[in-house]
Write a protein that holds these residues in place. Structure first.
Motif, mmCIF file in Angstrom:
data_model
loop_
_atom_site.group_PDB
_atom_site.id
_atom_site.type_symbol
_atom_site.label_atom_id
_atom_site.label_comp_id
_atom_site.label_asym_id
_atom_site.label_seq_id
_atom_site.Cartn_x
_atom_site.Cartn_y
_atom_site.Cartn_z
ATOM 1 N N LEU A 42 18.893 -44.119 -21.301
ATOM 2 C CA LEU A 42 18.989 -42.666 -21.258
ATOM 3 C C LEU A 42 20.286 -42.293 -20.557
ATOM 4 O O LEU A 42 20.451 -42.562 -19.370
ATOM 5 C CB LEU A 42 17.785 -42.068 -20.514
ATOM 6 N N ASP A 43 21.199 -41.715 -21.304
ATOM 7 C CA ASP A 43 22.499 -41.318 -20.753
ATOM 8 C C ASP A 43 22.389 -39.885 -20.251
ATOM 9 O O ASP A 43 22.424 -38.929 -21.037
ATOM 10 C CB ASP A 43 23.575 -41.442 -21.830
ATOM 11 N N ALA A 44 22.224 -39.738 -18.942
ATOM 12 C CA ALA A 44 22.045 -38.407 -18.360
ATOM 13 C C ALA A 44 23.371 -37.664 -18.323
ATOM 14 O O ALA A 44 24.444 -38.258 -18.261
ATOM 15 C CB ALA A 44 21.472 -38.526 -16.948
ATOM 16 N N SER A 45 23.277 -36.355 -18.368
ATOM 17 C CA SER A 45 24.485 -35.531 -18.297
ATOM 18 C C SER A 45 25.016 -35.502 -16.866
ATOM 19 O O SER A 45 24.271 -35.692 -15.899
ATOM 20 C CB SER A 45 24.184 -34.110 -18.774
ATOM 21 N N ALA A 46 26.325 -35.283 -16.738
ATOM 22 C CA ALA A 46 26.940 -35.236 -15.410
ATOM 23 C C ALA A 46 26.383 -34.067 -14.607
ATOM 24 O O ALA A 46 26.219 -32.956 -15.132
ATOM 25 C CB ALA A 46 28.455 -35.121 -15.542
ATOM 26 N N SER A 47 26.096 -34.324 -13.336
ATOM 27 C CA SER A 47 25.516 -33.302 -12.464
ATOM 28 C C SER A 47 26.323 -33.197 -11.183
ATOM 29 O O SER A 47 26.954 -34.157 -10.736
ATOM 30 C CB SER A 47 24.059 -33.640 -12.126
ATOM 31 N N ARG A 48 26.277 -32.030 -10.567
ATOM 32 C CA ARG A 48 27.002 -31.756 -9.322
ATOM 33 C C ARG A 48 26.024 -31.847 -8.160
ATOM 34 O O ARG A 48 25.010 -31.153 -8.128
ATOM 35 C CB ARG A 48 27.645 -30.372 -9.389
ATOM 36 N N TYR A 49 26.334 -32.740 -7.190
ATOM 37 C CA TYR A 49 25.477 -32.926 -6.030
ATOM 38 C C TYR A 49 26.264 -32.639 -4.759
ATOM 39 O O TYR A 49 27.497 -32.760 -4.732
ATOM 40 C CB TYR A 49 24.930 -34.356 -5.974
ATOM 41 N N LEU A 50 25.529 -32.304 -3.700
ATOM 42 C CA LEU A 50 26.132 -32.096 -2.385
ATOM 43 C C LEU A 50 25.816 -33.296 -1.502
ATOM 44 O O LEU A 50 24.682 -33.766 -1.451
ATOM 45 C CB LEU A 50 25.597 -30.820 -1.731
ATOM 46 N N THR A 51 26.816 -33.787 -0.792
ATOM 47 C CA THR A 51 26.620 -34.903 0.125
ATOM 48 C C THR A 51 26.070 -34.399 1.458
ATOM 49 O O THR A 51 25.873 -33.200 1.655
ATOM 50 C CB THR A 51 27.946 -35.638 0.347
ATOM 51 N N LYS A 52 25.842 -35.330 2.346
ATOM 52 C CA LYS A 52 25.284 -34.976 3.653
ATOM 53 C C LYS A 52 26.211 -34.042 4.423
ATOM 54 O O LYS A 52 25.740 -33.162 5.164
ATOM 55 C CB LYS A 52 25.038 -36.258 4.460
ATOM 56 N N ASP A 53 27.531 -34.212 4.255
ATOM 57 C CA ASP A 53 28.486 -33.334 4.937
ATOM 58 C C ASP A 53 28.883 -32.148 4.077
ATOM 59 O O ASP A 53 29.961 -31.568 4.259
ATOM 60 C CB ASP A 53 29.724 -34.136 5.360
ATOM 61 N N LYS A 54 28.017 -31.770 3.110
ATOM 62 C CA LYS A 54 28.182 -30.556 2.301
ATOM 63 C C LYS A 54 29.430 -30.595 1.432
ATOM 64 O O LYS A 54 30.052 -29.554 1.176
ATOM 65 C CB LYS A 54 28.206 -29.309 3.196
ATOM 66 N N LYS A 55 29.788 -31.761 0.944
ATOM 67 C CA LYS A 55 30.902 -31.901 0.017
ATOM 68 C C LYS A 55 30.338 -32.135 -1.388
ATOM 69 O O LYS A 55 29.351 -32.844 -1.560
ATOM 70 C CB LYS A 55 31.815 -33.057 0.406
ATOM 71 N N ALA A 56 30.980 -31.537 -2.386
ATOM 72 C CA ALA A 56 30.483 -31.629 -3.756
ATOM 73 C C ALA A 56 31.049 -32.860 -4.458
ATOM 74 O O ALA A 56 32.229 -33.188 -4.305
ATOM 75 C CB ALA A 56 30.852 -30.379 -4.531
ATOM 76 N N VAL A 57 30.195 -33.544 -5.226
ATOM 77 C CA VAL A 57 30.624 -34.640 -6.090
ATOM 78 C C VAL A 57 29.956 -34.453 -7.450
ATOM 79 O O VAL A 57 28.849 -33.926 -7.545
ATOM 80 C CB VAL A 57 30.251 -36.020 -5.505
ATOM 81 N N ILE A 58 30.659 -34.846 -8.495
ATOM 82 C CA ILE A 58 30.128 -34.766 -9.858
ATOM 83 C C ILE A 58 29.803 -36.188 -10.310
ATOM 84 O O ILE A 58 30.694 -37.036 -10.377
ATOM 85 C CB ILE A 58 31.142 -34.099 -10.800
ATOM 86 N N ARG B 45 21.945 -37.820 1.341
ATOM 87 C CA ARG B 45 21.902 -38.564 2.604
ATOM 88 C C ARG B 45 23.175 -39.370 2.854
ATOM 89 O O ARG B 45 23.292 -40.050 3.856
ATOM 90 C CB ARG B 45 20.689 -39.490 2.629
ATOM 91 N N LEU B 46 24.141 -39.321 1.917
ATOM 92 C CA LEU B 46 25.387 -40.058 2.064
ATOM 93 C C LEU B 46 26.519 -39.140 2.494
ATOM 94 O O LEU B 46 26.583 -37.981 2.086
ATOM 95 C CB LEU B 46 25.774 -40.729 0.735
ATOM 96 N N GLU B 47 27.409 -39.685 3.321
ATOM 97 C CA GLU B 47 28.640 -38.983 3.671
ATOM 98 C C GLU B 47 29.666 -39.181 2.560
ATOM 99 O O GLU B 47 29.693 -40.225 1.895
ATOM 100 C CB GLU B 47 29.211 -39.517 4.991
ATOM 101 N N LEU B 48 30.515 -38.179 2.363
ATOM 102 C CA LEU B 48 31.545 -38.300 1.338
ATOM 103 C C LEU B 48 32.491 -39.458 1.652
ATOM 104 O O LEU B 48 32.957 -40.157 0.743
ATOM 105 C CB LEU B 48 32.344 -36.997 1.231
ATOM 106 N N SER B 49 32.754 -39.693 2.937
ATOM 107 C CA SER B 49 33.650 -40.788 3.315
ATOM 108 C C SER B 49 33.077 -42.136 2.894
ATOM 109 O O SER B 49 33.813 -43.040 2.513
ATOM 110 C CB SER B 49 33.882 -40.770 4.826
ATOM 111 N N ASP B 50 31.732 -42.297 2.951
ATOM 112 C CA ASP B 50 31.111 -43.550 2.507
ATOM 113 C C ASP B 50 31.311 -43.757 1.011
ATOM 114 O O ASP B 50 31.616 -44.859 0.557
ATOM 115 C CB ASP B 50 29.613 -43.540 2.828
ATOM 116 N N ILE B 51 31.153 -42.689 0.242
ATOM 117 C CA ILE B 51 31.309 -42.787 -1.211
ATOM 118 C C ILE B 51 32.744 -43.124 -1.569
ATOM 119 O O ILE B 51 33.017 -44.002 -2.389
ATOM 120 C CB ILE B 51 30.881 -41.468 -1.876
ATOM 121 N N VAL B 52 33.697 -42.431 -0.927
ATOM 122 C CA VAL B 52 35.111 -42.648 -1.220
ATOM 123 C C VAL B 52 35.529 -44.057 -0.808
ATOM 124 O O VAL B 52 36.281 -44.736 -1.503
ATOM 125 C CB VAL B 52 35.978 -41.590 -0.520
ATOM 126 N N ALA B 53 35.021 -44.525 0.345
ATOM 127 C CA ALA B 53 35.365 -45.869 0.802
ATOM 128 C C ALA B 53 34.862 -46.909 -0.182
ATOM 129 O O ALA B 53 35.557 -47.866 -0.504
ATOM 130 C CB ALA B 53 34.776 -46.118 2.191
#
Length: 317
Positions: free
Chosen positions: A70-86, A130-138
């Motif tokens: 199942l190929d889900a559509s892209a969604s916009r989520y907020l990280t723990k530090d209130k930063k948006a990621v798609i 529950r993730l920080e944006l810095s963790d995702i970027v790292a």
């Protein structure tokens, strides 16, 4: 009369063939099946092979038993530090309980995907929350380095997230879908993570500053370690040279003492010859053509006594 009988026989044979064909059905290795009687499930999980049923009374429903995506559509989520990621993701699922699957979806695969998709979105939203944006970027930077490719500013492969990050949402959704839909959620994976334009530049500027600080710290530590190594090497060099000089002086002293002993022994054996030999060595060293030294001596001095007499004895003037 004969024609009517032949037609009757043909009709009977056709009915028998239809009944025989309608009474048998095959379930393939890649399928799961259930048997119904007037809409009621009477056999909930039919194994692959040749099976029989009552014509008109029984109906067989087959479903694809392979792993589906199942190929889900892209969604916009907020990280723990209130930063948006798609986030663009996909899900691997499989039917494990044909009865529950049929009761929940009537065997419609598209309906099953419509039921699974919002639950996947909910789990991913909670996980990224529950993730920080810095963790995702790292994690994205580490994945790019492992692939030996230059990371793009806003796009990265699903390997950017550690596998254990998706374990919890996968396990939670799997437990829910097994009881609700009769399907197993085998895997949830992120294909790509996009950073919105307003976030990308700030994130990578911060990453650049952090890397520069780390580089400066490493250089300072390297210089300090280099100075320590040089000082230690200089100290060891001085100690080795001092030991070498001491050893050389000791060996030289021992050599001089041994030479003096040899000279003394030679002198006692033949004093005249020894004096004559030493004088010849002195003449050779003094009159060496390559030497530019100058000596002013009296020809009548003892130094030239062997020039005046082979025996070195003094002669009258």
């Amino acid at each position: 009369m004969l024609n009517n009988r032949a037609l009757a026989i043909i009709a009977v044979l056709a009915v028998v063939a239809w009944i025989g064909n309608s009474s048998m059905y095959i379930v393939n290795e890649t399928q799961r099946a259930i048997k119904l009687r007037f809409g009621e499930i009477v056999e909930k999980d039919i194994q692959p092979g040749l099976h029989f049923k009552w014509p008109l009374l029984n109906t067989v429903k087959t479903f694809d038993g392979r792993v589906m995506s199942l190929d889900a559509s892209a969604s916009r989520y907020l990280t723990k530090d209130k930063k948006a990621v798609i986030v663009d993701s996909y899900v691997k699922w499989k039917i494990i309980n044909p009865q529950s699957y049929y009761e929940a979806t009537s065997g419609d695969e598209q309906m099953a995907e419509r039921l699974i998709a919002p639950r996947v979105d909910e789990r991913l939203r909670n996980e990224f929350g529950r993730l920080e944006l810095s963790d995702i970027v790292a994690d994205r930077s580490v994945a790019a380095a492992q692939q030996k490719e230059k990371p793009e500013p806003e796009k990265q492969d699903s390997k950017a997230l550690k596998e254990e990050t998706m374990d919890k949402p996968t396990n939670d959704l799997d437990a829910a879908m097994r009881s609700e839909l009769g399907v197993a959620i085998l895997d949830i994976r992120v294909k790509r993570i996009d950073l919105p334009n307003e976030v990308s530049q700030a994130v990578y500027e911060r990453m650049r500053s952090e890397r520069q600080r780390e580089a400066q710290r490493y250089r300072a530590e390297g210089r300090q370690e280099s100075e320590e190594i040089k000082a230690k090497a200089d100290q060891q060099s001085k100690a080795l040279l001092a030991d070498a000089r001491e050893t050389s002086e000791t060996i030289r002293g021992q050599g001089d003492a041994k030479a003096s002993t040899i000279y003394a022994g030679a002198y006692r054996q033949n004093e005249d010859f020894f004096r004559f030999y030493r004088s010849l060595e002195a003449y050779r060293d003094s009159f060496d053509s390559s030497s530019k030294n100058m000596m002013v001596l009296d020809p009548k001095s003892d130094f030239f006594k062997y020039f005046r007499s082979p025996t070195g004895e003094s002669t009258a003037p």
